[in-house]
Design an enzyme around this catalytic site. Sequence first.
Site, short mmCIF file in Angstrom:
data_model
loop_
_atom_site.label_atom_id
_atom_site.label_comp_id
_atom_site.label_asym_id
_atom_site.label_seq_id
_atom_site.Cartn_x
_atom_site.Cartn_y
_atom_site.Cartn_z
N ASN A 1 0.83 -1.20 0.00
CA ASN A 1 0.00 0.00 0.00
C ASN A 1 0.87 1.26 0.00
O ASN A 1 1.88 1.32 0.70
CB ASN A 1 -0.88 -0.01 1.25
CG ASN A 1 -1.88 1.11 1.29
OD1 ASN A 1 -2.72 1.23 0.40
ND2 ASN A 1 -1.80 1.95 2.33
N SER A 2 0.50 2.26 -0.80
CA SER A 2 1.19 3.55 -0.86
C SER A 2 2.65 3.34 -1.30
O SER A 2 2.88 2.81 -2.37
CB SER A 2 1.07 4.26 0.49
OG SER A 2 1.49 5.60 0.40
N MET A 3 3.64 3.75 -0.51
CA MET A 3 5.02 3.47 -0.87
C MET A 3 5.24 1.96 -1.05
O MET A 3 6.14 1.53 -1.78
CB MET A 3 5.97 4.02 0.19
CG MET A 3 7.44 3.73 -0.02
SD MET A 3 8.42 4.46 1.32
CE MET A 3 9.98 3.62 1.12
#
Length: 409
Positions: A231-233
Site C-alpha cells: 500500500n502507498s510506498m
Amino acid sequence: MKNLVFPDDAQFWYETLRSFGHITYGGADFGEVVSTSTRIVEGDYGSWHDEWLDTSDRVAAEARQALEKGHLVSARDGFLRASNYYRSAEFFLHGNPCDPRHHHAYDRSVECFHAAAALFTPRIEPVRIPYEGTTLPGYLYRVDTSAASRPTVIMHNGFDGTVEEMYFFGAMAGVERGYNILAFDGPGQPGPLHHDGLVFRPDWENVVGPVLDFALALPEVDGDRVALLGNSMGGLLAPRAAAFEHRLAAVVALDGVHDLGRAVTNIVPGDRDEAERRLRAASDPELDAQLEHLIAANPVMRWALNHGMYVMGAETPRAFGAAYLDYHLRDGIAEQITCPALVCEAAEDLFFAGQARQLYDSLTCPKTLLEFTAEEGADAHCQAGAQRLALARIYDWLDDTLHHRHAAG
C-alpha cells in the site's frame, strides 16, 4: 476530491479523508471524524494531535466500559476506531523523534488493536516474524479455525502507515472473500522503527523473503497461491520484492510507484543528473535553504520531508532526498517480475502522479492496470474514501488470477 475541510492544507485534508475512508471497515464513524476535524486549527500539528488524542481517549474509554459489561461487539468496534484515531493523533509529530507524545499514541493504537483482535471469531492473531536477529510485528487473519489450505495475501503498508491500519486497507476485505491474510510491519514502518530503530531499506526482497518463509510454514497457507500487496510506498516496495522473490503467485501495487527519487528530484532545479548530484553532495547550502523554504511554504513538503528524515534515519531534508534516490524499479528491475501484477492508479494522486502508469508500462509480466476516477470518488492516493470499491476490484482480480493458477495446477 475537493477539500471539504482544511481548504488550505492538502496534507491535513488527505489525512482526514483517510479516516473517512476507514469508516467502511469500522475504523471510524462519520460524526467522530467531523467533530474532531472541525476542532483542529489548520496547519497546527499540536492541535491535530490534541484533538485526535481527545477523541481516541474518549472512544477507548467507552470500549473498555463495554468490555467490562460484556458487550463484546460494542467493545470490539470501539477499540477498532480508537486504534485508528490514535494512529492519526501521532501522525504529524515525527519531525521530533524524541517527542514522547507520538510514542504514547502509537503504543495506545497497538494496544487498542490487540484488544479488538481478541474479540473476533476467529481471533486475529498477533505474530512475531523472525527477521535478521529480531522479529517483525504482524497479524494472521484466518477465515476460520479449520486449518484448511487457502489462498493467502501477504500485505504491508508504506511510508507512514501501520500494520494495524491494514485491517482497513485490505485485510478484512480479504477474509470476507475466503483469503487468509498475513500483514506485517517492515523496517522503517512503525513497529520496527519505534521499538528497534530499524529504518527503511530499498532491497525489500530481503524483508519479504523471511515473511514468506514464515507464511509457507503455516498449514492454512496454500503455497501455490500466495500474493503480495503493498500500500502507498508499498506500491514500489512490493513490486521490488516480487522482482527477486519468485515464490509469489501475484503482486498488487496499491497504488503503483516506479521511482521515489522523482518525488525529490522534481523539486530540485536542473535535470535529473544535476539534482541527484546536488542531493548526494557533501555540502550544498543553497539547496538546503531551498528545502527549508519548501518546508515552510508547502504543507505536503513540510510533512513529507520531516517524516522522511525520521523513517530513513536521515539528519537533514537533503540527506532524506538522497536516500530516496535508492528506491526505484528502473534499470531492468521491474522487468524481472514474472508473476501477474496488478497496478492501481488514482487520477489525482497527491504524491506520485503519473507513476502508476510508468510502472505498468515497464512491466513485461502478465499485467493489469486499474484506473480510479473522480466520478467514482476514488481519485485520491490509494483510493482513500472509496475503499469498498477499490478492494472489490482488487480482490476480484486476485480471485481470477489465483483461480486460474489453481486450475492450471
